[in-house]
Design a protein around this motif. Sequence first.
Motif, PDB file in Angstrom:
ATOM      1  N   GLU A 119       0.854  -1.179   0.000  1.00 44.27           N
ATOM      2  CA  GLU A 119       0.000   0.000   0.000  1.00 44.27           C
ATOM      3  C   GLU A 119       0.889   1.227   0.000  1.00 44.27           C
ATOM      4  O   GLU A 119       1.121   1.831   1.026  1.00 44.27           O
ATOM      5  CB  GLU A 119      -0.909   0.013   1.228  1.00 44.27           C
ATOM      6  N   PRO A 179      -1.870   7.938   3.065  1.00 46.76           N
ATOM      7  CA  PRO A 179      -3.147   7.903   3.750  1.00 46.76           C
ATOM      8  C   PRO A 179      -3.857   9.247   3.612  1.00 46.76           C
ATOM      9  O   PRO A 179      -3.221  10.266   3.347  1.00 46.76           O
ATOM     10  CB  PRO A 179      -2.777   7.619   5.202  1.00 46.76           C
ATOM     11  N   ASP A 193      -2.596  13.235   4.656  1.00 49.04           N
ATOM     12  CA  ASP A 193      -1.141  13.264   4.781  1.00 49.04           C
ATOM     13  C   ASP A 193      -0.649  14.707   4.675  1.00 49.04           C
ATOM     14  O   ASP A 193      -0.796  15.355   3.650  1.00 49.04           O
ATOM     15  CB  ASP A 193      -0.491  12.398   3.705  1.00 49.04           C
ATOM     16  N   ARG A 213       0.499  -2.907   4.991  1.00 46.92           N
ATOM     17  CA  ARG A 213      -0.368  -3.074   6.165  1.00 46.92           C
ATOM     18  C   ARG A 213       0.510  -3.546   7.321  1.00 46.92           C
ATOM     19  O   ARG A 213       1.335  -4.452   7.160  1.00 46.92           O
ATOM     20  CB  ARG A 213      -1.454  -4.090   5.841  1.00 46.92           C
ATOM     21  N   HIS A 257      -3.416   4.463   8.500  1.00 45.17           N
ATOM     22  CA  HIS A 257      -4.054   4.343   7.186  1.00 45.17           C
ATOM     23  C   HIS A 257      -5.547   4.633   7.309  1.00 45.17           C
ATOM     24  O   HIS A 257      -6.128   5.290   6.469  1.00 45.17           O
ATOM     25  CB  HIS A 257      -3.821   2.961   6.598  1.00 45.17           C
ATOM     26  N   GLN A 258      -6.138   4.133   8.405  1.00 45.03           N
ATOM     27  CA  GLN A 258      -7.552   4.414   8.677  1.00 45.03           C
ATOM     28  C   GLN A 258      -7.758   4.401  10.186  1.00 45.03           C
ATOM     29  O   GLN A 258      -7.254   3.519  10.880  1.00 45.03           O
ATOM     30  CB  GLN A 258      -8.442   3.359   8.016  1.00 45.03           C
ATOM     31  N   GLN A 260       0.048   1.310   8.992  1.00 46.16           N
ATOM     32  CA  GLN A 260       1.004   0.878   7.979  1.00 46.16           C
ATOM     33  C   GLN A 260       2.403   0.954   8.572  1.00 46.16           C
ATOM     34  O   GLN A 260       2.698   1.837   9.384  1.00 46.16           O
ATOM     35  CB  GLN A 260       0.942   1.782   6.747  1.00 46.16           C
TER      36      GLN A 260
END
Length: 164
Positions: A3, A7, A10, A23, A41-42, A129
């Motif tokens: 990935e 994100p 950023d 991940r 990332h989330q 991440q």
Amino acid sequence: MRENSSPAGDCCNGLFDAFEFTRFQDAEPPKRKGVYVIRIHQRGTPAEEVREKAVGLAKSIGWDVADRFLCSRLNRLSKICDCPTIYIGSAGTYAGSKNTLHGRYLELATRHTAKYPVWALLSSGWELQYGWMIVDENPGSVEAALKERYQKVHGEKLPALVNR
């Protein structure tokens, strides 16, 4: 699953473009010296709720020494803000060091200073991440330069889970 996309939110203006990200739970960093980053990332449960729950669990142990140690690490969760970058570190910093990016990643499961906050986030629905950049010579200098550039963008603050 790689990935490499940044994100959402950023704000680091490409500071980590040279890094390979994946991940967190799937990372397979190389057994080489370098610099690594943990980023969001989330987001999941709000960071302050994660901190409160984790600190409550630490206090429930009933051992003051563990309580103080765990809380000193878990309270770093309060510093999470809009920036997705939450940790910058290096591996193999000192001459003769056998530490590697792979080894530092494994330490996040055993003895790393950021392990408890990372565990709390992962168990609260956060997607993180792990990213790295191989630096064969002077990874500590590269880490220091990245932190300095990070601080210039973020009002002299370090990433949330970094204490120094």
